[in-house]
Design an enzyme around this catalytic site. Structure first.
Site, PDB file in Angstrom:
ATOM      1  CG  PHE A  28       2.428   3.614  12.524  1.00  0.00           C
ATOM      2  CD1 PHE A  28       2.877   3.305  11.341  1.00  0.00           C
ATOM      3  CD2 PHE A  28       2.136   2.814  13.363  1.00  0.00           C
ATOM      4  CE1 PHE A  28       3.409   2.124  11.140  1.00  0.00           C
ATOM      5  CE2 PHE A  28       2.532   1.686  13.404  1.00  0.00           C
ATOM      6  CZ  PHE A  28       3.394   1.271  12.362  1.00  0.00           C
ATOM      7  CB  ALA A  62       3.933   8.239  18.484  1.00  0.00           C
ATOM      8  CD  GLU A  64       7.725  10.896  12.671  1.00  0.00           C
ATOM      9  OE1 GLU A  64       8.769  10.646  12.660  1.00  0.00           O
ATOM     10  OE2 GLU A  64       6.671  10.169  12.861  1.00  0.00           O
ATOM     11  CB  VAL A  87       2.383   3.696  20.570  1.00  0.00           C
ATOM     12  CG1 VAL A  87       3.877   2.652  20.488  1.00  0.00           C
ATOM     13  CG2 VAL A  87       2.705   5.225  20.423  1.00  0.00           C
ATOM     14  CB  THR A  92      10.803  -4.868  18.308  1.00  0.00           C
ATOM     15  OG1 THR A  92      10.097  -3.956  17.849  1.00  0.00           O
ATOM     16  CG2 THR A  92      10.792  -5.798  17.129  1.00  0.00           C
ATOM     17  CG  HIS A  94       9.980   0.856  17.570  1.00  0.00           C
ATOM     18  ND1 HIS A  94      10.906   1.813  17.114  1.00  0.00           N
ATOM     19  CD2 HIS A  94       8.941   1.274  16.721  1.00  0.00           C
ATOM     20  CE1 HIS A  94      10.651   2.973  16.422  1.00  0.00           C
ATOM     21  NE2 HIS A  94       9.490   2.414  16.051  1.00  0.00           N
ATOM     22  CG  ASN A 119      -0.034  12.365  25.912  1.00  0.00           C
ATOM     23  OD1 ASN A 119      -0.318  11.964  24.789  1.00  0.00           O
ATOM     24  ND2 ASN A 119       1.220  12.206  26.172  1.00  0.00           N
ATOM     25  NE  ARG A 133      -7.481   3.245  27.346  1.00  0.00           N
ATOM     26  CZ  ARG A 133      -6.446   3.843  27.561  1.00  0.00           C
ATOM     27  NH1 ARG A 133      -5.161   3.366  27.394  1.00  0.00           N
ATOM     28  NH2 ARG A 133      -6.277   4.996  28.254  1.00  0.00           N
TER      29      ARG A 133
END
Length: 159
Positions: A28, A62, A64, A87, A92, A94, A119, A133
């Site tokens: 994604f 993210a 998964e 992300v 929203t 979410h 991470n 970034r």
């Protein structure tokens, strides 16, 4: 960091020679995650990790990433893992849910398994921030994975 006399300091090492690194990448926002991956692999190679010692698992998003990291951490195939994702805030709630769950889960898996996990999941307000970034974060995640794998090995060997 200044060295203190009479203590055994476990110095950091960015020598990736012989390390096996697993990467879990979200598809994604692929325009961003592809850049994260490229920078991460490039940096791993610069640090001495051979391409054949890097394994990539791509997942839908993210959310998964954690279960895949957990599964990889329970094998004997890796010295360190890297989570890569993007992300980007939408209209929203979410964004907060995905950001919080993925970040907390990566940390929990690291603690549960003892496997170092870098991470590299970006959480940004917009695409421009993520694009700015992605190369920095991808390379940084590679360095963290190598440094932590070496540190934990050294602790096992010396302590």
């Amino acid at each position: 960091m200044a060295k203190l006399e009479a203590i055994n300091e476990l110095e950091s090492s960015l020598n990736g020679g012989g390390l096996r690194v697993g990467i879990v990448m979200s598809r994604f926002n692929s325009n961003i995650t592809d850049g994260l991956l490229s920078a991460c692999v490039e940096e791993l190679n610069k640090l001495g990790v051979r391409s054949e010692d890097i394994t990539l698992a791509s997942v839908a998003g993210a959310l998964e990433i954690p279960v895949t990291l957990q599964h990889m951490a329970h094998t004997d195939g890796f010295d360190a893992l890297v989570a890569l994702g993007a992300v980007v805030r939408g209209e929203t709630y979410h964004f907060e849910v995905v950001s919080n769950i993925s970040t907390q889960a990566v940390g929990a898996i690291q603690m549960e398994t003892g496997m170092p996990i870098a991470n590299g999941i970006l959480t940004t307000d917009n695409d421009d921030q993520a694009l700015a970034r992605m190369r920095i974060k991808g390379a940084e995640a590679a360095r963290v994975a190598v440094e932590m794998a070496n540190l934990l090995r050294r602790i096992d060997d010396e302590c």
